[in-house]
Write a protein that holds these residues in place. Structure first.
Motif, PDB file in Angstrom:
ATOM      1  N   GLN A  89     -30.392 -11.317  17.097  1.00 11.61           N
ATOM      2  CA  GLN A  89     -30.762 -10.720  18.389  1.00 11.61           C
ATOM      3  C   GLN A  89     -30.151  -9.316  18.521  1.00 11.61           C
ATOM      4  O   GLN A  89     -30.819  -8.385  18.981  1.00 11.61           O
ATOM      5  N   GLN A  90     -28.927  -9.156  18.095  1.00 19.54           N
ATOM      6  CA  GLN A  90     -28.284  -7.841  18.166  1.00 19.54           C
ATOM      7  C   GLN A  90     -28.993  -6.833  17.256  1.00 19.54           C
ATOM      8  O   GLN A  90     -29.226  -5.687  17.643  1.00 19.54           O
ATOM      9  N   ARG A  91     -29.353  -7.271  16.045  1.00 18.17           N
ATOM     10  CA  ARG A  91     -30.078  -6.382  15.130  1.00 18.17           C
ATOM     11  C   ARG A  91     -31.450  -6.023  15.704  1.00 18.17           C
ATOM     12  O   ARG A  91     -31.880  -4.869  15.642  1.00 18.17           O
ATOM     13  N   MET A  92     -32.128  -7.008  16.285  1.00 14.05           N
ATOM     14  CA  MET A  92     -33.434  -6.778  16.888  1.00 14.05           C
ATOM     15  C   MET A  92     -33.337  -5.676  17.940  1.00 14.05           C
ATOM     16  O   MET A  92     -34.127  -4.720  17.935  1.00 14.05           O
ATOM     17  N   ASN A  93     -32.361  -5.796  18.820  1.00 16.94           N
ATOM     18  CA  ASN A  93     -32.193  -4.800  19.885  1.00 16.94           C
ATOM     19  C   ASN A  93     -31.836  -3.422  19.319  1.00 16.94           C
ATOM     20  O   ASN A  93     -32.350  -2.404  19.789  1.00 16.94           O
ATOM     21  N   LEU A  94     -30.980  -3.395  18.319  1.00 19.76           N
ATOM     22  CA  LEU A  94     -30.591  -2.127  17.694  1.00 19.76           C
ATOM     23  C   LEU A  94     -31.793  -1.451  17.036  1.00 19.76           C
ATOM     24  O   LEU A  94     -32.023  -0.255  17.223  1.00 19.76           O
ATOM     25  N   PHE A  95     -32.575  -2.221  16.264  1.00 26.28           N
ATOM     26  CA  PHE A  95     -33.725  -1.644  15.568  1.00 26.28           C
ATOM     27  C   PHE A  95     -34.779  -1.145  16.559  1.00 26.28           C
ATOM     28  O   PHE A  95     -35.398  -0.103  16.333  1.00 26.28           O
ATOM     29  N   LEU A  96     -34.992  -1.879  17.653  1.00 28.17           N
ATOM     30  CA  LEU A  96     -35.948  -1.408  18.664  1.00 28.17           C
ATOM     31  C   LEU A  96     -35.474  -0.099  19.281  1.00 28.17           C
ATOM     32  O   LEU A  96     -36.266   0.835  19.455  1.00 28.17           O
TER      33      LEU A  96
END
Length: 131
Positions: A89-96
């Motif tokens: 979830q943290q990576r998802m938010n960072l990449f977005l």
């Protein structure tokens, strides 16, 4: 000591010396050509990436809500969310975030790269949640 043995050794030494001297005399290789800077992206590319980013954000919001519900349910039982899913979830938010920032700079290559990475994390979370 035979004469042929000495001359063979002398020949090998002379060949090695000549080879190292030839390598030392070669001009340094030219640096790799740097590609020209990307010309400004087309409006169609920017629109397509903007649309892709919006769709990814919608999926990310849905995943975030599902994870929040699951966290609440597990907290009631004294449990927590799996660490790998928290990281996803943290990576998802960072990449977005990085994808949107790249898009604002009209850096379509990096925007696409980050959106693809976000999509991978979103898909992983959707599978985890059974979406």
């Amino acid at each position: 000591v035979n004469v042929a043995g000495r001359s063979a050794a002398a020949t090998r030494a002379a060949s090695q010396a000549a080879a190292s001297q030839a390598v030392a005399q070669q001009p340094p290789s030219a640096p790799a050509a740097v590609p020209p800077p990307n010309s400004s992206p087309s409006d169609a590319d920017l629109d397509r990436l903007d649309d892709e980013g919006d769709k990814l954000e919608t999926r990310a919001d849905t995943v975030g809500e599902g994870l929040d519900r699951l966290k609440e349910q597990q907290a009631a039982s004294g449990l927590g969310l799996r660490a790998d899913m928290v990281s996803a979830q943290q990576r998802m938010n960072l990449f977005l975030k990085k994808g949107k920032e790249a898009l604002q700079r009209h850096d379509t290559a990096n925007a696409q790269k980050y959106f693809d990475q976000a999509d991978t994390e979103i898909s992983k979370l959707e599978k985890f949640l059974g979406h």
